[in-house]
Design an enzyme around this catalytic site. Structure first.
Site, PDB file in Angstrom:
ATOM      1  N   GLU A 288       8.778   4.502 -37.947  1.00  0.00           N
ATOM      2  CA  GLU A 288       7.409   4.850 -37.577  1.00  0.00           C
ATOM      3  C   GLU A 288       7.156   4.606 -36.087  1.00  0.00           C
ATOM      4  O   GLU A 288       6.292   5.242 -35.482  1.00  0.00           O
ATOM      5  CB  GLU A 288       6.422   4.032 -38.416  1.00  0.00           C
ATOM      6  CG  GLU A 288       5.053   4.659 -38.540  1.00  0.00           C
ATOM      7  CD  GLU A 288       4.165   3.958 -39.560  1.00  0.00           C
ATOM      8  OE1 GLU A 288       3.077   4.494 -39.818  1.00  0.00           O
ATOM      9  OE2 GLU A 288       4.545   2.889 -40.087  1.00  0.00           O
ATOM     10  N   HIS A 309      31.092   2.024 -52.453  1.00  0.00           N
ATOM     11  CA  HIS A 309      31.677   2.878 -53.487  1.00  0.00           C
ATOM     12  C   HIS A 309      30.944   4.207 -53.603  1.00  0.00           C
ATOM     13  O   HIS A 309      31.161   4.959 -54.552  1.00  0.00           O
ATOM     14  CB  HIS A 309      31.673   2.131 -54.822  1.00  0.00           C
ATOM     15  CG  HIS A 309      32.544   0.916 -54.806  1.00  0.00           C
ATOM     16  ND1 HIS A 309      33.802   0.888 -55.381  1.00  0.00           N
ATOM     17  CD2 HIS A 309      32.363  -0.305 -54.250  1.00  0.00           C
ATOM     18  CE1 HIS A 309      34.346  -0.306 -55.195  1.00  0.00           C
ATOM     19  NE2 HIS A 309      33.489  -1.052 -54.506  1.00  0.00           N
ATOM     20  N   LYS A 423      -1.236  13.643 -45.145  1.00  0.00           N
ATOM     21  CA  LYS A 423      -2.521  13.167 -45.661  1.00  0.00           C
ATOM     22  C   LYS A 423      -3.554  14.291 -45.684  1.00  0.00           C
ATOM     23  O   LYS A 423      -4.307  14.435 -46.662  1.00  0.00           O
ATOM     24  CB  LYS A 423      -3.043  12.000 -44.814  1.00  0.00           C
ATOM     25  CG  LYS A 423      -2.242  10.709 -44.960  1.00  0.00           C
ATOM     26  CD  LYS A 423      -2.880   9.601 -44.134  1.00  0.00           C
ATOM     27  CE  LYS A 423      -2.117   8.302 -44.267  1.00  0.00           C
ATOM     28  NZ  LYS A 423      -2.722   7.222 -43.469  1.00  0.00           N
TER      29      LYS A 423
END
Length: 446
Positions: A288, A309, A423
């Site tokens: 951010e 793995h 948003k």
């Protein structure tokens, strides 16, 4: 001090001349000056830099008193918040205590986290765990209008009001803006007489773990928040001094040098599952802060040897766009000796009597060398152990390094303009009248 940067394996990728380049260190000095003198973009959000020493002592005492109250009357606590409003405290609890904290025998409440997603299944499951026992809620939101925590808190508040009636005010603790004109949550808390704590105006969410945002849930877990602040204060004294041997500044410089050589992905590596949520906190902090203006180092993370793995294949042989920063926790909280296999079935007699953390350390060294040989640069951050002081130092180390790195990269490390995009679309689609026009346009594209 508990932290030491080991850059010896970078010699295969960065020459001494490159690491000591006057150009990069001039940029680092400029970044440092912007923080010290508060002259850079976003400098109004530098409150975290002095926080380890210049914090509100009365508020701190209130935090400890509230934590004691919660521990005395609750079997469970739900922390409601998203991003920086929950990642720091959850990271601390798992790092200091255990990722299995809720499963341990203890005299502190179980701690659950809600408001960090919009999953009806997850919310229903936490609700079903908590509603039939005594529980409290810590709700964290600067504005009180962030969708995810606002919805979760509305639901939990309804349960608490039904369960406790007029005594509900003893069960809800609010961490928000100090101004009720700015925060709908503060206005509600004042109306309902909930106890409130302040998110400082000059501290952004992802830098807020050393405020009430992080410290109240951490204190509820029984961790010593005085030691956390002490570790952070020691880090501040150590790292707020411009020097080429300052590991915090050096880390910011090295990651930018690697970025300029095409290494655009940083993988934070730990060999302890207890570091998983620290990885998540670190990813938000750097992602951010740096990911803007079409540039930045993409923060990723793994827990080894588990992910060796799976993702280990890509790191070893995939696109050469990444580097690794390995967290080496030198001293485990628990020692385990590998017993001998008297029947010699597994063919691993060579580990008889070894300590498990020694095997883990050898796995780390082997992996660092293999990945280095494969073309992935590695640096190691050695930390002494998992405790409160180390956590405080580690938080300050990464926060300062992130701010420095952002300024070296020539971005504002304290804003997040890109977060607003989703948003607006979400608000439009769920019917917020402010975005009626946007709703019409978006629905044409669905």
């Amino acid at each position: 001090m508990a932290i030491k940067l080991n850059d010896k394996y970078l010699k295969y990728f960065l020459s001494d001349e490159e690491q000591n380049s006057q150009i990069i260190w001039d940029r680092a000095r400029n970044a440092y000056d912007k923080i010290i003198n508060k002259t850079g973009e976003g400098s109004e959000m530098l409150g975290w830099a002095s926080l380890p020493e210049d914090y509100d002592k009365d508020e701190f005492a209130k935090i400890k008193a509230a934590a004691e109250k919660i521990r005395g009357n609750s079997k469970a606590v739900v922390v409601v918040g998203i991003g920086g409003s929950y990642l720091g405290s959850r990271a601390a609890i798992e790092f200091i205590k255990s990722p299995l904290y809720n499963n341990l025998k203890k005299d502190t409440p179980d701690i659950y986290f809600l408001g960090n997603s919009i999953s009806s299944d997850y919310l229903s499951e936490v609700k079903s765990i908590c509603e039939n026992q005594d529980f409290s809620v810590i709700v964290i939101s600067k504005s009180g209008t962030t969708t995810e925590p606002a919805i979760a808190f509305r639901i939990l508040r309804g349960i608490l009001e039904k369960k406790y009636g007029d005594n509900v005010k003893d069960r809800i603790f609010v961490i928000t803006d100090k101004n009720g004109q700015k925060s709908k949550l503060k206005a509600l808390a004042d109306l309902k007489c909930y106890e409130t704590f302040v998110v400082p105006d000059d501290v952004g969410g992802r830098y807020s773990v050393l405020t009430a945002v992080g410290l109240l849930p951490i204190a509820v877990s029984g961790a010593d928040i005085d030691k956390i602040m002490s570790g952070a204060a020691e880090a501040r004294k150590k790292y707020l001094d411009f020097d080429k041997n300052n590991d915090c500044i050096k880390y910011a410089v090295l990651r930018n040098l690697l970025y300029e050589k095409g290494k655009s992905v940083e993988i934070l590596v730990s060999y302890e599952p207890a570091f998983t949520m620290m990885n998540e906190w670190w990813k938000q902090l750097f992602g951010e802060s740096e990911g803007k203006d079409k540039k930045g180092i993409y923060p990723s993370s793994v827990i080894f040897s588990t992910d060796l793995h799976s993702l280990g294949q890509f790191i070893q042989d995939g696109a050469r766009i990444m580097f690794e920063t390995v967290i080496n926790i030198k001293e485990p909280q628990n020692k385990v000796k590998i017993p001998p296999d008297s029947e010699k079935i597994d063919g691993m007699g060579y580990v008889d009597g070894m300590m498990l953390d020694e095997v883990n350390y050898k796995a780390m060294l082997g992996t660092v060398i293999a990945h280095t040989d494969g073309g992935t640069p590695n640096m190691i951050i050695d930390i002494d152990k998992r405790d409160e002081k180390t956590f405080g130092e580690l938080v300050y180390f990464f926060e300062l390094a992130c701010a420095l790195s952002g300024y070296i990269l020539e971005v504002n490390p304290f804003d997040q303009p890109g977060v607003e995009g989703y948003k607006i679309n979400m608000f439009a689609l769920i019917g917020n009248p402010k975005y009626a026009k946007e709703k019409e346009e978006i629905e044409k594209r669905i």
